[in-house]
Design a protein around this motif. Structure first.
Motif, mmCIF file in Angstrom:
data_model
loop_
_atom_site.group_PDB
_atom_site.id
_atom_site.type_symbol
_atom_site.label_atom_id
_atom_site.label_comp_id
_atom_site.label_asym_id
_atom_site.label_seq_id
_atom_site.Cartn_x
_atom_site.Cartn_y
_atom_site.Cartn_z
ATOM 1 N N TYR A 130 0.834 -1.197 0.000
ATOM 2 C CA TYR A 130 0.000 0.000 0.000
ATOM 3 C C TYR A 130 0.873 1.254 0.000
ATOM 4 O O TYR A 130 1.923 1.302 0.637
ATOM 5 N N HIS A 131 0.392 2.264 -0.721
ATOM 6 C CA HIS A 131 1.054 3.567 -0.764
ATOM 7 C C HIS A 131 0.043 4.643 -0.365
ATOM 8 O O HIS A 131 -1.176 4.433 -0.445
ATOM 9 N N TYR A 132 0.566 5.793 0.021
ATOM 10 C CA TYR A 132 -0.293 6.871 0.523
ATOM 11 C C TYR A 132 0.031 8.164 -0.227
ATOM 12 O O TYR A 132 1.192 8.463 -0.514
ATOM 13 N N ARG A 133 -1.037 8.913 -0.527
ATOM 14 C CA ARG A 133 -0.845 10.137 -1.309
ATOM 15 C C ARG A 133 -1.985 11.108 -1.034
ATOM 16 O O ARG A 133 -3.155 10.708 -0.964
ATOM 17 N N ASP A 134 -1.646 12.378 -0.881
ATOM 18 C CA ASP A 134 -2.649 13.438 -0.769
ATOM 19 C C ASP A 134 -2.720 14.186 -2.092
ATOM 20 O O ASP A 134 -1.686 14.565 -2.658
ATOM 21 N N LEU A 135 -3.936 14.378 -2.588
ATOM 22 C CA LEU A 135 -4.146 15.108 -3.839
ATOM 23 C C LEU A 135 -4.795 16.453 -3.528
ATOM 24 O O LEU A 135 -5.873 16.508 -2.927
ATOM 25 N N HIS A 136 -4.135 17.510 -3.965
ATOM 26 C CA HIS A 136 -4.672 18.860 -3.767
ATOM 27 C C HIS A 136 -5.174 19.453 -5.083
ATOM 28 O O HIS A 136 -6.188 20.155 -5.097
ATOM 29 N N ALA A 137 -4.467 19.179 -6.167
ATOM 30 C CA ALA A 137 -4.871 19.677 -7.489
ATOM 31 C C ALA A 137 -4.938 18.486 -8.435
ATOM 32 O O ALA A 137 -3.931 17.826 -8.689
ATOM 33 N N TYR A 138 -6.116 18.214 -8.951
ATOM 34 C CA TYR A 138 -6.296 17.023 -9.776
ATOM 35 C C TYR A 138 -7.467 17.240 -10.732
ATOM 36 O O TYR A 138 -8.296 18.146 -10.560
ATOM 37 N N THR A 139 -7.506 16.382 -11.750
ATOM 38 C CA THR A 139 -8.599 16.380 -12.725
ATOM 39 C C THR A 139 -9.316 15.047 -12.636
ATOM 40 O O THR A 139 -8.673 13.993 -12.545
ATOM 41 N N ILE A 140 -10.652 15.083 -12.663
ATOM 42 C CA ILE A 140 -11.451 13.865 -12.534
ATOM 43 C C ILE A 140 -11.970 13.449 -13.908
ATOM 44 O O ILE A 140 -12.512 14.267 -14.656
ATOM 45 N N PHE A 141 -11.806 12.173 -14.228
ATOM 46 C CA PHE A 141 -12.375 11.586 -15.439
ATOM 47 C C PHE A 141 -13.280 10.436 -15.012
ATOM 48 O O PHE A 141 -12.957 9.686 -14.086
ATOM 49 N N THR A 142 -14.409 10.290 -15.687
ATOM 50 C CA THR A 142 -15.337 9.203 -15.376
ATOM 51 C C THR A 142 -15.556 8.353 -16.618
ATOM 52 O O THR A 142 -15.428 8.828 -17.747
ATOM 53 N N SER A 143 -15.887 7.081 -16.393
ATOM 54 C CA SER A 143 -16.184 6.182 -17.504
ATOM 55 C C SER A 143 -17.586 6.452 -18.022
ATOM 56 O O SER A 143 -18.343 7.240 -17.451
ATOM 57 N N THR A 144 -17.949 5.777 -19.118
ATOM 58 C CA THR A 144 -19.254 5.998 -19.742
ATOM 59 C C THR A 144 -20.391 5.703 -18.777
ATOM 60 O O THR A 144 -21.381 6.441 -18.702
ATOM 61 N N ARG A 145 -20.272 4.635 -18.002
ATOM 62 C CA ARG A 145 -21.322 4.257 -17.056
ATOM 63 C C ARG A 145 -21.087 4.838 -15.665
ATOM 64 O O ARG A 145 -21.803 4.490 -14.728
ATOM 65 N N SER A 146 -20.079 5.679 -15.531
ATOM 66 C CA SER A 146 -19.770 6.346 -14.258
ATOM 67 C C SER A 146 -19.497 5.350 -13.137
ATOM 68 O O SER A 146 -19.839 5.594 -11.978
ATOM 69 N N THR A 147 -18.890 4.215 -13.467
ATOM 70 C CA THR A 147 -18.514 3.247 -12.437
ATOM 71 C C THR A 147 -17.019 3.305 -12.132
ATOM 72 O O THR A 147 -16.559 2.650 -11.207
ATOM 73 N N ARG A 148 -16.282 4.078 -12.901
ATOM 74 C CA ARG A 148 -14.846 4.230 -12.663
ATOM 75 C C ARG A 148 -14.491 5.715 -12.638
ATOM 76 O O ARG A 148 -14.831 6.468 -13.545
ATOM 77 N N TYR A 149 -13.793 6.089 -11.587
ATOM 78 C CA TYR A 149 -13.292 7.453 -11.466
ATOM 79 C C TYR A 149 -11.774 7.427 -11.587
ATOM 80 O O TYR A 149 -11.103 6.620 -10.931
ATOM 81 N N SER A 150 -11.250 8.299 -12.414
ATOM 82 C CA SER A 150 -9.802 8.432 -12.568
ATOM 83 C C SER A 150 -9.399 9.836 -12.136
ATOM 84 O O SER A 150 -9.976 10.830 -12.601
ATOM 85 N N PHE A 151 -8.417 9.894 -11.257
ATOM 86 C CA PHE A 151 -7.934 11.171 -10.740
ATOM 87 C C PHE A 151 -6.507 11.383 -11.247
ATOM 88 O O PHE A 151 -5.615 10.585 -10.946
ATOM 89 N N GLN A 152 -6.312 12.431 -12.019
ATOM 90 C CA GLN A 152 -4.982 12.730 -12.547
ATOM 91 C C GLN A 152 -4.358 13.868 -11.747
ATOM 92 O O GLN A 152 -4.880 14.980 -11.705
ATOM 93 N N ASP A 153 -3.252 13.533 -11.111
ATOM 94 C CA ASP A 153 -2.518 14.534 -10.340
ATOM 95 C C ASP A 153 -1.908 15.549 -11.305
ATOM 96 O O ASP A 153 -1.174 15.186 -12.227
ATOM 97 N N GLN A 154 -2.204 16.815 -11.115
ATOM 98 C CA GLN A 154 -1.717 17.849 -12.025
ATOM 99 C C GLN A 154 -0.216 18.089 -11.892
ATOM 100 O O GLN A 154 0.393 18.689 -12.775
#
Length: 225
Positions: A48-72
């Motif tokens: 396991y790894h740990y990370r805090d995200l302060h600035a990120y972009t959210i992407f969702t799949s077509t059915r909105s069952t997957r969230y992707s967070f891209q660290d800026q």
């Protein structure tokens, strides 16, 4: 499933070859052992790894069952499968929030050169780092810390089946000549070469041949000596 007659006969011959013949048992046992070793060596440490995200972009799949967070900053991608979480969250919960993530690595990379990571726990915090909400996967609740994923228990079943095929073949190869020699010595009148020839044909015949004729067996007295 309905098979044509030719296909069904071929499948039955293949099964008979794999179980009744020495060559078939060796091949079948080897296949089981290879699969077992392959499955067992997939065992690995899940870190396991740990990370805090302060600035990120959210992407969702077509059915909105997957969230992707891209660290800026690092361009890394952190993915969350909603079906793996014990409770759902939405973009409304995540809007303008600071995220504290627990994730494990995924053996893949994104097109932009960043790395993909699998989110196991997602916590929403305020600017002071205080936790407001937390969402956890079933995996994280079962293993809240890094753990070793051991596949050898299932692999052992495959190895045991493969070893059993080899053991049966070895025992038959070792015992049949001794049984023949013992019968010839103690019960010569009851010694039936016809029965032995039939067994020999089962062990050596071609499973794909449709002919019922078989080659004459060798002299088993030579094997017993």
């Amino acid at each position: 499933m309905i098979y044509k007659r030719g296909t069904g006969d071929a499948i039955l011959r293949l099964i008979a070859f794999a179980i009744l013949s020495n060559t078939g048992r060796i091949i079948t046992g080897t296949i089981f052992i290879i699969i077992g070793l392959f499955y067992g060596f997939k065992s690995h440490m899940v870190v396991y790894h740990y990370r805090d995200l302060h600035a990120y972009t959210i992407f969702t799949s077509t059915r909105s069952t997957r969230y992707s967070f891209q660290d800026q900053y690092s361009q890394n991608i952190y993915q969350a499968e909603l079906t793996e979480f014990t409770s759902y969250f939405s973009t409304t919960d995540l809007q303008d929030a600071t995220l504290s993530l627990v994730y494990s690595d995924i053996d893949s990379s994104t097109a932009n050169g960043g790395n993909d990571h699998h989110i196991l726990r997602l916590a929403i915090t305020d600017q002071n780092g205080n936790q407001l909400k937390a969402f956890e996967t079933f995996q994280y609740q079962q293993h809240p810390k890094s753990y070793f994923e051991n596949d050898w228990s299932d692999a052992g079943i495959m190895l045991g089946i493969g070893g059993a095929f080899w053991l049966v073949t070895l025992l038959l190869w070792w015992s049949i000549p001794k049984v023949i020699a013992w019968q010839e010595k103690h019960h010569p009148k009851e010694f039936s070469e016809v029965q032995i020839a039939h067994f020999y044909n089962q062990q050596t015949r071609n499973p794909w041949s449709s002919s019922r004729r078989s080659n004459p067996p060798p002299d088993f007295r030579d094997l017993a000596r």
